[in-house]
Design an enzyme around this catalytic site. Structure first.
Site, PDB file in Angstrom:
ATOM      1  CB  CYS A  14     -13.321 -59.978   3.420  1.00  0.00           C
ATOM      2  SG  CYS A  14     -14.482 -59.392   4.677  1.00  0.00           S
ATOM      3  CB  SER A  24     -18.135 -61.468   4.014  1.00  0.00           C
ATOM      4  OG  SER A  24     -17.008 -62.252   4.350  1.00  0.00           O
ATOM      5  N   PRO A  49     -14.710 -54.069  -0.817  1.00  0.00           N
ATOM      6  CG  PRO A  49     -17.005 -54.018  -0.399  1.00  0.00           C
ATOM      7  CD  PRO A  49     -15.947 -54.795  -1.126  1.00  0.00           C
ATOM      8  N   GLY A  50     -14.467 -53.756   2.037  1.00  0.00           N
ATOM      9  CA  GLY A  50     -14.013 -53.677   3.426  1.00  0.00           C
ATOM     10  C   GLY A  50     -14.802 -52.665   4.227  1.00  0.00           C
ATOM     11  N   GLY A  51     -14.355 -51.455   4.232  1.00  0.00           N
ATOM     12  CA  GLY A  51     -14.991 -50.323   4.889  1.00  0.00           C
ATOM     13  C   GLY A  51     -14.265 -49.078   4.447  1.00  0.00           C
ATOM     14  N   PRO A  52     -14.722 -47.901   4.855  1.00  0.00           N
ATOM     15  CG  PRO A  52     -16.182 -46.147   5.388  1.00  0.00           C
ATOM     16  CD  PRO A  52     -15.945 -47.617   5.631  1.00  0.00           C
ATOM     17  CE  LYS A  53     -11.177 -45.353  10.947  1.00  0.00           C
ATOM     18  NZ  LYS A  53     -10.886 -45.635  12.386  1.00  0.00           N
ATOM     19  CB  SER A  93     -14.278 -55.891  17.038  1.00  0.00           C
ATOM     20  OG  SER A  93     -12.903 -55.599  17.088  1.00  0.00           O
TER      21      SER A  93
END
Length: 353
Positions: free
Chosen positions: A138, A312, A278-282, A180
């Protein structure tokens, strides 16, 4: 100084809502008994839809890593060419103008690498310099832009391009009922993006619109190899993701950003545009909390996650394009920010023209 002259994002034609993808996944072999957690994770991802390189119904039968990788090579070159041609058009340049091409991917293996294949497809000059980047995950979109700057500092008359292609869905043959793996099925989509950058002397000739790439900084954190990566086997590429990831962000990120900006006599208040992976919400929440950012600072990051998921390395380049389209005020600073396996962070300081 180097200048960004063009950015373009490309997406495969098959688009599905998150609910369609979820309904398909629960029917995968060995996953039906985990339907409750799959639906919960997919609902929590804040992804509304994603683009996939194959029709959704083909994935349950895609069980061989070799078959998936052959599809990766074919489709990655197609998408990479589309993205690069779009970025060159944005920059009013031609394939023959390219002096250096870097490619970034972590979702398939290609030897010869994607840059050689794209060069052959587009007829790039035989003296083109090539820089394949693999394993950065990423972080590679931001790191790739930083490496363009590194190259152009010594070649101010040159044109350098970055092509990022990630076909995350082709890792589905390796999915197992681990947290995961299932988080990955909730977040990741397919896509590509390209950036065209020029050295400062070339920028004057082509009237590049910017932004300027002023500086970059890499941070590799100790004892963090386990945080994120692939577990590689005959099954293919299986996502490894530690719940400690957000703790690591909260421990290191604020100091990394502050010290980097201090070196340029800037503070967080001087940053007019946050171009954040952005990765994810967390992950997005951890970035916002660590840097004490107002909600609107990461609006484009949240929007990208919702519309196309996590691509990614290509995600931050889509967000860079969206940021440029908003036309930040001339002379204001911007910061690209991404994280990836290592575990590491890459920061890239921009200035809008």
């Amino acid at each position: 100084m180097s200048v960004i002259a063009g950015v373009f994002g490309a997406l495969p034609p098959h688009r599905y809502s998150q609910s369609e993808i979820t309904d398909s996944f629960v029917e995968f072999p060995g996953l039906k008994e985990h339907e409750e957690i799959i639906r919960r994770l997919h609902a929590a991802a804040k992804v509304n839809g994603r683009h996939l390189v194959l029709p959704l119904q083909q994935y349950p039968s895609l069980t061989d890593f070799g078959d998936a990788n052959e599809i990766f090579i074919e489709k990655a070159v197609d998408l990479g060419v589309e993205a690069l041609l779009g970025a060159l058009d944005d920059a009013n340049l031609r394939p023959s103008d390219i002096d250096m091409i870097a490619t970034a991917t972590v979702t398939g293996v290609a030897v010869p690498s994607l840059d050689a294949r794209i060069a052959g497809r587009l007829g790039l000059r035989p003296d083109v310099r090539r820089m394949p980047l693999f394993g950065l995950g990423c972080v590679a979109g931001a790191a790739g832009v930083a490496r363009l700057r590194d190259y152009l500092r010594g070649a101010p008359d040159d044109v350098a391009v970055l092509v990022s292609v990630e076909l995350c869905s082709l890792t589905y043959p390796a999915v197992k009922p681990t947290v995961s793996s299932l988080v990955g099925t909730a977040l990741f989509g397919d896509g590509a993006a390209a950036v065209v950058a020029v050295g400062d002397r070339r920028a004057e000739q082509v009237r590049a619109g910017g932004p300027d790439i002023l500086d970059s900084r890499s941070s590799l954190y100790p004892d963090s190899l386990h945080i994120m990566g692939w577990d590689v086997g005959s099954h293919g590429l299986r996502l490894r993701l530690s719940p400690d990831l957000t703790n690591l962000i909260e421990r290191y990120l604020a100091n990394d950003v502050t010290t980097f900006l201090d070196a340029h006599r800037l503070t967080k208040d001087d940053i007019g545009a946050w171009v954040s992976h952005p990765g994810g919400p967390k992950v997005i929440d951890a970035v916002a909390t660590s840097l004490a950012l107002p909600p609107e600072a990461l609006e484009l990051t949240w929007r990208s996650l919702g519309e196309i998921g996590n691509l990614s390395s290509a995600s931050i380049l889509h967000i860079l394009r969206d940021t440029i389209e908003k036309r930040p005020p001339s002379g204001s600073a911007g910061l690209m920010l991404a994280m990836g396996p290592g575990f590491c962070t890459e920061l890239v300081l921009l200035r809008w023209r």
